[in-house]
Design a protein around this motif. Structure first.
Motif, mmCIF file in Angstrom:
data_model
loop_
_atom_site.group_PDB
_atom_site.id
_atom_site.type_symbol
_atom_site.label_atom_id
_atom_site.label_comp_id
_atom_site.label_asym_id
_atom_site.label_seq_id
_atom_site.Cartn_x
_atom_site.Cartn_y
_atom_site.Cartn_z
ATOM 1 N N LYS A 213 0.705 -1.219 -0.068
ATOM 2 C CA LYS A 213 0.054 -0.255 0.158
ATOM 3 C C LYS A 213 1.062 1.335 0.128
ATOM 4 C CE LYS A 213 -0.959 0.467 5.179
ATOM 5 N NZ LYS A 213 -1.999 0.519 6.505
ATOM 6 N N CYS A 214 -0.154 2.590 -0.048
ATOM 7 C CA CYS A 214 1.040 3.385 -0.054
ATOM 8 C C CYS A 214 0.848 4.942 0.842
ATOM 9 C CB CYS A 214 0.642 4.508 -1.650
ATOM 10 S SG CYS A 214 1.170 3.521 -3.102
ATOM 11 N N THR A 215 1.433 5.600 0.687
ATOM 12 C CA THR A 215 1.643 6.869 1.707
ATOM 13 C C THR A 215 0.564 7.746 0.906
ATOM 14 O OG1 THR A 215 2.742 6.489 3.612
ATOM 15 C CG2 THR A 215 1.715 9.021 2.778
ATOM 16 N N VAL A 216 -0.390 8.352 1.046
ATOM 17 C CA VAL A 216 -0.962 9.845 -0.564
ATOM 18 C C VAL A 216 -1.444 10.597 0.323
ATOM 19 C CG1 VAL A 216 -2.435 10.156 -1.943
ATOM 20 C CG2 VAL A 216 -1.732 7.176 -1.625
ATOM 21 N N THR A 217 -0.530 11.565 0.248
ATOM 22 C CA THR A 217 -0.499 12.741 0.800
ATOM 23 C C THR A 217 -1.308 14.306 -0.562
ATOM 24 O OG1 THR A 217 1.462 13.989 0.491
ATOM 25 C CG2 THR A 217 0.433 12.553 2.429
#
Length: 232
Positions: A213-217
């Protein structure tokens, strides 16, 4: 991965075709944006849903905007299906993805039959991995699901990886979940039962099935951690 800035807020109006959506900007203007994702994306393509765009003024383009992010409930979702190979390589470089060893050589878009596989990775132990990546945007109750529609192309990619594994090659399919709220990954049996069947088949043949999974900002997108894969 640094995202374009500034991102332009908008609200979804309707889908025009596989790769274009109509959105309304804050000033009320309705514009067309390129959607770099051919999936159904029902989770974000809802009237009035929030989208963030990159402004791409160019006389050679049909649209001035690219869709970059969207909201699904409280989750921020990257909708660009072109990004997983680059995200995976960045994750390898950052030491987050370690399953392929110390990668010292990379080839991209490798011709294989009538298709191309995303990556060929060579590590410091002279092992060569054939890798196909898939972009995942759909999450339901913490379960990341792929695909969200039948994908003949995806099925064929899995078969190619299976053929390689049966020949003794190292092969992997990597599902990159471009949002933060996934806890596990599973094939989307209801959307494409054949893809799910083939995925289980090639996994038994030796293809490595991985999910991250990814960190999304609003400024950055990156692989954050591996999540379990459930194939049963």
């Amino acid at each position: 991965m640094v995202l374009p800035k500034p991102l332009v807020p908008s609200k979804f109006v309707k889908r025009l075709n596989r790769f274009a959506i109509s959105v309304r900007l804050r000033n009320g203007q309705v514009v067309t944006a390129h959607l770099p994702n051919s999936g159904r994306l029902h989770e974000v393509l809802k009237a009035g849903n929030k989208f963030w765009l990159a402004h791409r003024p160019n006389l050679n383009r049909r649209t001035e905007f690219d869709a970059v992010l969207a909201k699904d409930g409280n989750a921020l979702v990257s909708v660009d299906a072109r990004l997983p190979p680059k995200l995976l390589l960045e994750g390898i470089k950052a030491g987050i993805v370690r399953q392929f060893g110390e990668v010292v050589g990379v080839r991209a878009e490798i011709p294989f039959g009538n298709h191309r596989l995303d990556l060929q990775l060579r590590n410091s132990s002279s092992q060569v991995w054939w890798v196909e990546t898939k972009s995942v945007t759909l999450v339901s109750d913490g379960v990341a699901l792929f695909p969200d529609a039948p994908t003949i192309r995806g099925q064929e990619h899995l078969r190619l990886l299976g053929e390689l594994a049966q020949k003794g090659e190292l092969a992997a399919v990597v599902f990159v979940v471009q949002r933060e709220d996934a806890k596990i990954f599973a094939p989307n049996e209801s959307a494409d039962p054949e893809f799910a069947r083939i995925l289980r088949e090639v996994a038994r043949a030796g293809v490595r099935v991985l999910a991250y999974k990814c960190t999304v900002t609003f400024t950055q997108l990156q692989i954050s951690q591996q999540i379990p894969v459930r194939l049963d």
